[in-house]
Design a protein around this motif. Structure first.
Motif, mmCIF file in Angstrom:
data_model
loop_
_atom_site.group_PDB
_atom_site.id
_atom_site.type_symbol
_atom_site.label_atom_id
_atom_site.label_comp_id
_atom_site.label_asym_id
_atom_site.label_seq_id
_atom_site.Cartn_x
_atom_site.Cartn_y
_atom_site.Cartn_z
ATOM 1 N N ARG A 122 0.830 -1.208 0.000
ATOM 2 C CA ARG A 122 0.000 0.000 0.000
ATOM 3 C C ARG A 122 0.863 1.255 0.000
ATOM 4 O O ARG A 122 0.590 2.206 -0.737
ATOM 5 C CB ARG A 122 -0.905 -0.002 1.234
ATOM 6 C CG ARG A 122 -1.753 1.257 1.384
ATOM 7 C CD ARG A 122 -2.650 1.171 2.603
ATOM 8 N NE ARG A 122 -1.916 0.893 3.802
ATOM 9 C CZ ARG A 122 -1.225 1.808 4.491
ATOM 10 N NH1 ARG A 122 -1.175 3.061 4.056
ATOM 11 N NH2 ARG A 122 -0.584 1.487 5.592
ATOM 12 N N LEU A 123 1.925 1.261 0.801
ATOM 13 C CA LEU A 123 2.810 2.417 0.839
ATOM 14 C C LEU A 123 3.490 2.646 -0.507
ATOM 15 O O LEU A 123 3.651 3.784 -0.953
ATOM 16 C CB LEU A 123 3.865 2.244 1.932
ATOM 17 C CG LEU A 123 3.369 2.430 3.372
ATOM 18 C CD1 LEU A 123 4.473 2.049 4.352
ATOM 19 C CD2 LEU A 123 2.900 3.856 3.610
ATOM 20 N N ALA A 124 3.882 1.558 -1.164
ATOM 21 C CA ALA A 124 4.523 1.693 -2.472
ATOM 22 C C ALA A 124 3.540 2.286 -3.485
ATOM 23 O O ALA A 124 3.909 3.154 -4.289
ATOM 24 C CB ALA A 124 5.021 0.331 -2.952
ATOM 25 N N ARG A 125 2.306 1.841 -3.432
ATOM 26 C CA ARG A 125 1.295 2.371 -4.346
ATOM 27 C C ARG A 125 1.017 3.847 -4.050
ATOM 28 O O ARG A 125 0.895 4.668 -4.964
ATOM 29 C CB ARG A 125 0.013 1.548 -4.234
ATOM 30 C CG ARG A 125 -1.064 1.958 -5.226
ATOM 31 C CD ARG A 125 -2.197 0.946 -5.278
ATOM 32 N NE ARG A 125 -2.787 0.698 -3.969
ATOM 33 C CZ ARG A 125 -2.634 -0.411 -3.272
ATOM 34 N NH1 ARG A 125 -1.872 -1.389 -3.743
ATOM 35 N NH2 ARG A 125 -3.210 -0.564 -2.093
ATOM 36 N N GLU A 126 0.919 4.174 -2.768
ATOM 37 C CA GLU A 126 0.682 5.573 -2.396
ATOM 38 C C GLU A 126 1.852 6.459 -2.815
ATOM 39 O O GLU A 126 1.654 7.590 -3.266
ATOM 40 C CB GLU A 126 0.452 5.676 -0.887
ATOM 41 C CG GLU A 126 -0.875 5.086 -0.422
ATOM 42 C CD GLU A 126 -1.017 5.097 1.085
ATOM 43 O OE1 GLU A 126 -0.027 5.441 1.771
ATOM 44 O OE2 GLU A 126 -2.108 4.764 1.583
ATOM 45 N N ALA A 127 3.079 5.941 -2.668
ATOM 46 C CA ALA A 127 4.252 6.721 -3.063
ATOM 47 C C ALA A 127 4.259 6.966 -4.564
ATOM 48 O O ALA A 127 4.592 8.068 -5.023
ATOM 49 C CB ALA A 127 5.526 5.996 -2.637
ATOM 50 N N GLU A 128 3.878 5.963 -5.336
ATOM 51 C CA GLU A 128 3.838 6.127 -6.790
ATOM 52 C C GLU A 128 2.750 7.124 -7.198
ATOM 53 O O GLU A 128 2.962 7.973 -8.074
ATOM 54 C CB GLU A 128 3.581 4.769 -7.454
ATOM 55 C CG GLU A 128 3.410 4.813 -8.958
ATOM 56 C CD GLU A 128 4.648 5.320 -9.688
ATOM 57 O OE1 GLU A 128 4.531 5.646 -10.886
ATOM 58 O OE2 GLU A 128 5.732 5.396 -9.072
ATOM 59 N N ASP A 129 1.588 7.028 -6.557
ATOM 60 C CA ASP A 129 0.512 7.981 -6.841
ATOM 61 C C ASP A 129 0.949 9.397 -6.506
ATOM 62 O O ASP A 129 0.654 10.345 -7.253
ATOM 63 C CB ASP A 129 -0.748 7.622 -6.047
ATOM 64 C CG ASP A 129 -1.400 6.328 -6.540
ATOM 65 O OD1 ASP A 129 -1.077 5.904 -7.673
ATOM 66 O OD2 ASP A 129 -2.219 5.761 -5.795
ATOM 67 N N GLU A 130 1.649 9.547 -5.382
ATOM 68 C CA GLU A 130 2.108 10.876 -4.975
ATOM 69 C C GLU A 130 3.166 11.402 -5.929
ATOM 70 O O GLU A 130 3.186 12.585 -6.281
ATOM 71 C CB GLU A 130 2.662 10.820 -3.547
ATOM 72 C CG GLU A 130 3.175 12.145 -3.008
ATOM 73 C CD GLU A 130 2.081 13.176 -2.775
ATOM 74 O OE1 GLU A 130 2.414 14.281 -2.312
ATOM 75 O OE2 GLU A 130 0.890 12.885 -3.051
ATOM 76 N N ARG A 131 4.060 10.516 -6.385
ATOM 77 C CA ARG A 131 5.079 10.935 -7.348
ATOM 78 C C ARG A 131 4.429 11.457 -8.627
ATOM 79 O O ARG A 131 4.802 12.509 -9.147
ATOM 80 C CB ARG A 131 6.004 9.770 -7.693
ATOM 81 C CG ARG A 131 7.132 10.147 -8.652
ATOM 82 C CD ARG A 131 7.841 8.937 -9.186
ATOM 83 N NE ARG A 131 7.000 8.167 -10.088
ATOM 84 C CZ ARG A 131 6.778 8.506 -11.368
ATOM 85 N NH1 ARG A 131 7.334 9.593 -11.868
ATOM 86 N NH2 ARG A 131 6.008 7.762 -12.127
ATOM 87 N N LYS A 132 3.428 10.731 -9.122
ATOM 88 C CA LYS A 132 2.747 11.148 -10.347
ATOM 89 C C LYS A 132 2.009 12.469 -10.150
ATOM 90 O O LYS A 132 2.010 13.333 -11.025
ATOM 91 C CB LYS A 132 1.772 10.065 -10.799
ATOM 92 C CG LYS A 132 2.444 8.804 -11.301
ATOM 93 C CD LYS A 132 1.423 7.755 -11.705
ATOM 94 C CE LYS A 132 2.103 6.499 -12.229
ATOM 95 N NZ LYS A 132 1.123 5.442 -12.587
ATOM 96 N N ARG A 133 1.375 12.615 -8.979
ATOM 97 C CA ARG A 133 0.643 13.865 -8.713
ATOM 98 C C ARG A 133 1.598 15.052 -8.676
ATOM 99 O O ARG A 133 1.338 16.093 -9.298
ATOM 100 C CB ARG A 133 -0.099 13.750 -7.372
ATOM 101 C CG ARG A 133 -0.951 14.984 -7.044
ATOM 102 C CD ARG A 133 -1.525 14.888 -5.644
ATOM 103 N NE ARG A 133 -0.524 15.111 -4.625
ATOM 104 C CZ ARG A 133 -0.126 16.327 -4.212
ATOM 105 N NH1 ARG A 133 -0.611 17.424 -4.767
ATOM 106 N NH2 ARG A 133 0.783 16.433 -3.260
ATOM 107 N N LEU A 134 2.704 14.911 -7.961
ATOM 108 C CA LEU A 134 3.651 16.011 -7.845
ATOM 109 C C LEU A 134 4.344 16.294 -9.173
ATOM 110 O O LEU A 134 4.596 17.458 -9.517
ATOM 111 C CB LEU A 134 4.686 15.695 -6.761
ATOM 112 C CG LEU A 134 4.139 15.601 -5.326
ATOM 113 C CD1 LEU A 134 5.221 15.135 -4.379
ATOM 114 C CD2 LEU A 134 3.549 16.925 -4.874
#
Length: 221
Positions: A80-92
């Motif tokens: 879950r953390l890896a998925r959240e980190a990837e989503d955050e990277r794409k958003r930023l």
């Protein structure tokens, strides 16, 4: 945070001057809660997570914080953390690219903010004028109703209905004003976030430029 840097229209030229092979930079949060950009993350801050920036200051990767012992025991938390980190990277990354496409300076963002606020404040002013007009109409009807009572006549049903209709319109206008004021606050906050984010992009470019000059590899202005 370091001193803010204001760079005018030469910003795009600075971006072009930075080579693709430039060493990546990192953005992390220090103990004071401030974002710091540097060529390396201090060991004591690595476990807290950090962002990897390219030569334009755009995020290319997000390293999440280290997992706790409990989270390590539960692999679903890691996933879950890896998925959240990837989503955050794409958003930023999308945010940074959007800022670079739309603006070339902090002044550009401030001008866009002022235009948006001007339109909203005009709408609020119109609603206030409508409120004053509705209030005046209610007072006129109330005065007419009072005259009827003084003459011993029943108050016109049409007058009472008109007063109620006007009061409903006033309540709606008031709700609209509250909503516009909320939008104004949100617009101010949104543009402030854009300005702060854009400044970090400028800082990355300027820091690279200064370091290149100190190494003797930077082009002369």
């Amino acid at each position: 945070m370091s001193a803010r840097i204001a760079i005018p229209g030469v910003f795009l030229a600075l971006l072009a001057a930075v080579t693709v092979e430039a060493q990546p930079m990192y953005r992390y949060i220090n103990d004071e809660g401030n974002a710091v950009v540097a060529y390396q993350v201090p060991p004591e801050h690595v476990a807290k997570g950090y962002e990897v920036l390219n030569e334009k200051g755009v995020i290319v990767d997000v390293v999440p914080r280290s997992l706790t012992a409990e989270e390590r025991a539960n692999m679903t938390s890691e996933e879950r953390l890896a998925r959240e980190a990837e989503d955050e990277r794409k958003r930023l990354q999308a945010w940074d690219q959007s800022l670079l496409l739309r603006y070339s300076s902090v002044e550009d963002i401030e001008a866009a903010r002022d235009r948006a606020l001007r339109d909203l404040r005009i709408r609020v002013s119109i609603l206030r004028g409508k409120q004053r007009s509705l209030r005046q109409q209610v007072e006129n009807y109330q005065a007419q109703a009072a005259d009827q009572e003084r003459r011993g006549e029943p108050v016109s049903e049409a007058h009472l209905e008109a007063i109620e209709d006007l009061r409903r319109d006033m309540a709606q206008a008031q709700r609209s004003m509250v909503e516009r004021e909320r939008e104004i606050s949100e617009v101010v906050a949104s543009y402030e976030r854009d300005i702060e984010r854009f400044r970090t992009l400028l800082e990355v470019v300027e820091l690279r430029k200064r370091m290149a000059r100190s190494d003797g590899t930077g082009a002369e202005d």
